[in-house]
Design a protein around this motif. Structure first.
Motif, short mmCIF file in Angstrom:
data_model
loop_
_atom_site.label_atom_id
_atom_site.label_comp_id
_atom_site.label_asym_id
_atom_site.label_seq_id
_atom_site.Cartn_x
_atom_site.Cartn_y
_atom_site.Cartn_z
N ARG A 116 15.60 55.00 14.17
CA ARG A 116 16.03 56.03 12.81
C ARG A 116 17.50 56.50 13.16
NH1 ARG A 116 11.98 60.21 10.71
NH2 ARG A 116 11.04 58.47 10.11
N ALA A 117 18.23 56.19 12.24
CA ALA A 117 19.75 56.54 12.08
C ALA A 117 19.92 57.77 11.23
CB ALA A 117 20.69 55.55 11.91
N ILE A 118 20.65 58.80 11.88
CA ILE A 118 20.75 59.93 10.93
C ILE A 118 22.24 60.22 10.96
CG2 ILE A 118 20.42 62.49 10.82
CD1 ILE A 118 18.06 60.63 13.25
N ALA A 119 22.98 59.94 9.94
CA ALA A 119 24.37 60.23 9.57
C ALA A 119 24.60 61.46 8.90
CB ALA A 119 24.81 59.22 8.71
N ARG A 120 25.72 62.16 9.62
CA ARG A 120 26.06 63.55 9.07
C ARG A 120 27.63 63.54 8.90
NH1 ARG A 120 22.13 64.55 12.70
NH2 ARG A 120 20.30 65.90 12.03
N PRO A 121 28.13 64.35 8.00
CA PRO A 121 29.59 64.43 8.06
C PRO A 121 29.99 65.26 9.03
CG PRO A 121 28.72 65.76 6.03
CD PRO A 121 27.63 64.89 6.83
N VAL A 122 31.19 65.12 9.42
CA VAL A 122 31.98 65.87 10.72
C VAL A 122 33.02 66.72 9.61
CG1 VAL A 122 33.33 66.27 12.59
CG2 VAL A 122 31.28 64.58 12.72
N GLN A 123 33.60 65.98 8.94
CA GLN A 123 34.88 66.46 8.01
C GLN A 123 34.86 65.65 6.97
OE1 GLN A 123 37.92 64.76 7.55
NE2 GLN A 123 38.64 66.41 6.20
N SER A 124 34.89 66.19 5.57
CA SER A 124 35.03 65.19 4.47
C SER A 124 36.03 65.80 3.91
CB SER A 124 33.77 65.80 3.68
OG SER A 124 32.35 65.48 4.28
#
Length: 161
Positions: A116-124
């Motif tokens: 499972r790969a969980i992607a989240r923004p650090v800076q948008s």
């Protein structure tokens, strides 16, 4: 006679795809599921605005490298798919994006698992956004961490992509 289409945002399209509530008329301006995800069996299982979780069933008998573990390139593709899906949820009609870089650190081997790969923004940002992606085995252990920068393209830059 033409069939009317229901044009959805990428986020809404993916939410309906996950819940299996897409109608035959629902569409979005990006291609989902992507061709590479169909080929590899990557599934989008959760999305939010700028976030995504994808998974794949891996087996070193199919996806193995010369050491007999799951190939790091497949793990990198999984991270890239999660990050790309996360960023695509922010795209409007006429916008697209391109990865600028992808860095992956590997911590543990995998032989057979659902990853499972969980992607989240650090800076948008308006043009460049930065993401992290945690890749986890089905026993809950983190096997890799990825970081990526993604550039949003608009207007003439987005044409033909």
């Amino acid at each position: 006679m033409s069939v009317a289409t229901n044009k959805l945002s990428v986020l809404e399209f993916l939410k309906r795809h996950i819940s299996k509530s897409l109608s035959g008329q629902d569409s979005t301006h990006m291609e989902y599921p992507t061709r590479i995800s169909q080929t590899l069996g990557i599934r989008v299982i959760e999305v939010g605005s700028g976030t995504a979780t994808v998974e794949i069933d891996v087996d070193s008998a199919i996806h193995g490298n010369q050491q007999g573990t799951v190939h790091g390139g497949l793990i990198s593709e999984l991270a890239d798919a999660a990050i790309g899906t996360a960023h695509s949820t922010l795209m409007d009609e006429g916008e697209t994006f391109a990865s600028i870089d992808l860095r992956v650190n590997f911590f543990r081997p995998v032989w057979k698992s659902t990853l499972r790969a969980i992607a989240r923004p650090v800076q948008s940002g308006r043009t460049v956004s930065h993401y992290t992606c945690e890749i986890v085995r089905d026993d809950g252990k983190v096997i890799a961490m990825a970081a990526s920068a993604v550039m949003t393209l608009r207007g003439a830059q987005a044409a033909g992509r």
